[in-house]
Scaffold this motif. Sequence first.
Motif, mmCIF file in Angstrom:
data_model
loop_
_atom_site.group_PDB
_atom_site.id
_atom_site.type_symbol
_atom_site.label_atom_id
_atom_site.label_comp_id
_atom_site.label_asym_id
_atom_site.label_seq_id
_atom_site.Cartn_x
_atom_site.Cartn_y
_atom_site.Cartn_z
ATOM 1 N N ARG A 502 12.012 26.665 10.545
ATOM 2 C CA ARG A 502 11.081 27.325 9.626
ATOM 3 C C ARG A 502 9.641 26.917 9.892
ATOM 4 O O ARG A 502 8.739 27.748 9.844
ATOM 5 N N ASP A 503 9.430 25.632 10.169
ATOM 6 C CA ASP A 503 8.064 25.164 10.414
ATOM 7 C C ASP A 503 7.498 25.786 11.686
ATOM 8 O O ASP A 503 6.323 26.144 11.746
ATOM 9 N N PHE A 504 8.337 25.940 12.705
ATOM 10 C CA PHE A 504 7.903 26.543 13.964
ATOM 11 C C PHE A 504 7.541 28.011 13.766
ATOM 12 O O PHE A 504 6.530 28.503 14.284
ATOM 13 N N LEU A 505 8.344 28.735 12.988
ATOM 14 C CA LEU A 505 8.109 30.171 12.779
ATOM 15 C C LEU A 505 6.959 30.442 11.815
ATOM 16 O O LEU A 505 6.273 31.458 11.934
ATOM 17 N N ASP A 506 6.737 29.519 10.867
ATOM 18 C CA ASP A 506 5.721 29.739 9.845
ATOM 19 C C ASP A 506 4.328 29.782 10.474
ATOM 20 O O ASP A 506 3.888 28.841 11.129
ATOM 21 N N GLY A 507 3.629 30.897 10.292
ATOM 22 C CA GLY A 507 2.303 31.060 10.877
ATOM 23 C C GLY A 507 2.316 31.576 12.301
ATOM 24 O O GLY A 507 1.256 31.849 12.865
ATOM 25 N N LEU A 508 3.512 31.717 12.893
ATOM 26 C CA LEU A 508 3.616 32.210 14.268
ATOM 27 C C LEU A 508 3.990 33.692 14.293
ATOM 28 O O LEU A 508 3.412 34.464 15.054
ATOM 29 N N VAL A 509 4.963 34.098 13.478
ATOM 30 C CA VAL A 509 5.455 35.480 13.511
ATOM 31 C C VAL A 509 4.995 36.232 12.275
ATOM 32 O O VAL A 509 4.731 35.639 11.225
ATOM 33 N N ASP A 510 4.891 37.540 12.409
ATOM 34 C CA ASP A 510 4.491 38.380 11.277
ATOM 35 C C ASP A 510 5.497 39.496 10.996
ATOM 36 O O ASP A 510 5.256 40.370 10.183
ATOM 37 N N LYS A 511 6.638 39.464 11.704
ATOM 38 C CA LYS A 511 7.699 40.435 11.444
ATOM 39 C C LYS A 511 9.027 39.783 11.778
ATOM 40 O O LYS A 511 9.129 39.007 12.737
ATOM 41 N N LEU A 512 10.048 40.072 10.978
ATOM 42 C CA LEU A 512 11.364 39.496 11.199
ATOM 43 C C LEU A 512 12.418 40.591 11.184
ATOM 44 O O LEU A 512 12.314 41.563 10.428
ATOM 45 N N TYR A 513 13.430 40.406 12.027
ATOM 46 C CA TYR A 513 14.638 41.229 11.944
ATOM 47 C C TYR A 513 15.778 40.297 11.538
ATOM 48 O O TYR A 513 16.086 39.334 12.238
ATOM 49 N N GLU A 514 16.377 40.611 10.379
ATOM 50 C CA GLU A 514 17.470 39.793 9.863
ATOM 51 C C GLU A 514 18.808 40.400 10.268
ATOM 52 O O GLU A 514 19.066 41.588 10.051
ATOM 53 N N PHE A 515 19.681 39.573 10.844
ATOM 54 C CA PHE A 515 21.022 39.989 11.256
ATOM 55 C C PHE A 515 21.998 39.448 10.216
ATOM 56 O O PHE A 515 22.140 38.234 10.045
ATOM 57 N N ARG A 516 22.688 40.372 9.534
ATOM 58 C CA ARG A 516 23.558 39.946 8.431
ATOM 59 C C ARG A 516 24.653 40.969 8.203
ATOM 60 O O ARG A 516 24.383 42.149 7.996
ATOM 61 N N ASP A 517 25.896 40.506 8.273
ATOM 62 C CA ASP A 517 27.061 41.353 7.966
ATOM 63 C C ASP A 517 27.062 42.655 8.757
ATOM 64 O O ASP A 517 27.331 43.739 8.218
ATOM 65 N N GLY A 518 26.740 42.568 10.053
ATOM 66 C CA GLY A 518 26.808 43.733 10.919
ATOM 67 C C GLY A 518 25.623 44.666 10.830
ATOM 68 O O GLY A 518 25.620 45.722 11.478
ATOM 69 N N ARG A 519 24.628 44.317 10.035
ATOM 70 C CA ARG A 519 23.434 45.143 9.878
ATOM 71 C C ARG A 519 22.201 44.391 10.359
ATOM 72 O O ARG A 519 22.167 43.161 10.355
#
Length: 643
Positions: A502-519
């Motif tokens: 989380r600390d590495f991603l915080d302030g680095l990325v501005d969009k996320l794709y969440e992979f959950r239950d096949g979606r």
Amino acid sequence: MISVSNVTVAFGGFTLLDGINFHISESDKIGLVGKNGAGKSTLMKLITGEQSPTSGGIEKPQGIRIGYLPQIMEHHRGLSVIDEVLSVFDFLQRMEDELLEITQQLSDRTDYESKEYARLIDRMNELNDRLALESGLSPRAQAERVLFGLGFKPEELDRHTETFSQGWNMRIELAKILLAQPDVLLLDEPTNHLDIESIEWFEDYLKAFRGSVLLVSHDRKFLDNVTTRTVEILLGHIHDYKVPYSQYVVLRAERIAQQTAAYENQQRMIEKTEDFINRFRYKPTKSNQVQSRIKALEKLDRIEIDETDSARLNLKFPPAQRSGDVVFKGKDLTVGYPQKVVFHDAQIEIKRGEKVALIGRNGEGKTTLMRVIMQQLEPFEGEAKLGHNVRIGYYAQNQEDILDPTETVFGTLDRIAVGEIRTKLRDLLGAFLFKGEDIDKKVSVLSGGERARLGMAKLMLSPYNVLALDEPTNHMDIRSKDILKQALKAFDGTLIVVSHDRDFLDGLVDKLYEFRDGRVTEHLGSVQEFLEKRKLETLQELERRAVPETSAPKPTEKTENARKFQEQKTQSRELRKLQNRVSYLEKEIAAHEARMAAIEKVLACPGKEDDVMDLTREYLEHKRDLDSQTEEWTQLMEQMELA
């Protein structure tokens, strides 16, 4: 509790640990920090007894139970996940068998005044006391609670352990260690194979853990949330700070600054004193003053500045050539392998210059999508297209499989480098901390952190305009991660990164794709905003599930029926145990329901002083306990009806 006394570890002419001393007290939560290769894992092996010091010693109380999770371990095969984890509770059956045997002996003996009879009585009481302490949640309920917290799904518990990846088998071993309830937990990079939600559950578990914890982690937020003390290994020496990691960084900088200022002041004073001595050494009128100052210098307690390890990565990605506006577009993607569809109907679009994170539970398809982007895997359905003039530099999670173990560090780059860069390979390796004889090391002997740095160095050999990084920070120390993060923020191309840090991603990325239950779901914003949204959604889902159906009998009605039934039954030993357990569960269930109702009222209209995040976390903990205890209550009621 555990004392490390004047311990030295030396290999040949190299001293790894030099006369270190520190103490682990009861309930200590300690973060063990230092660069890769500083000796953190070695210190843990010394404490467990797996390795012996060159000199010095480690004192431990007799009978202390230590749970140790190393970075690399052997995994058991042949059992299902739940059976493997339940093997931790085999000691309960052994105690019950011993208790039955003692009971039989006592019924057969008549030597009531003998020492042997008294010994059997003492042992029977000891076993009864121990079993009474273990009579909380059933082993199955305890095991499920931990396994679900670590990310397993109910339908996965009956799968054999060998059908899971190394990372998931690490979770199985971690579950066994936690369920064994040791006095001390030694955890060597436990979050490397955990996803974000599992890490948050694990944080809560460790904060509530009553024993001592000594952990190595390169996750700054994890250290800050779990530990209250930081022990640094630096150039073979120990520096102990009674604060979490972020405060340690500040205090360490202040300490070095104070030492430096005091040292410089003292050096100026010494210089002036020596100048006076040299000027007036041979003047009789000044002889008393000269001798006085000579003696003062001899008695002076010289200030020294703690040694610091100034070696650091020097990382800057080459300028990126311009690509098309759309770097990758996936339309109606259904992707997987012959035996399993991993995700389906995904809509993914990554544009030039975006910095995108792929997050979610392990096994949900993050690395699989990376393989689609790299054109190593064709989708079952849908369309996957790379944009115009896209050049991808790929960092794979399994560097040990990609790097040739028989090749040297220098040879790994020399084999693929072309053009002018070939003349600068030594400088490039030096920037990644491979210096002198290090460049002639075989890949097979490199540590996890060294392999990560070598894999990253390979990305510097070409001017890529897209970086696809799969868990790039695993095994990287905190300082190296910070440098990599800053280099990626400055990178003028497109970034696609898989990470649970989380600390590495915080302030680095501005969009996320969440992979959950096949979606696959797109989320705009920071990782912190996503986590807050995810917790609220989870709470709302729990609230919806918590609404009872009108046809379902109320718990109070079940309880009353159970009491009436219990009064009519024979008061056998087994039935008494069931009755006591049911009574305990009913009180616990009522307490959980009352607390959850109180939290729901606060969350419905929170005040300024109410911490919604903490309340949400507490609600989920009570709900998990409520579910497992209600399930156990139902099972016990069925047993009593059959009794």
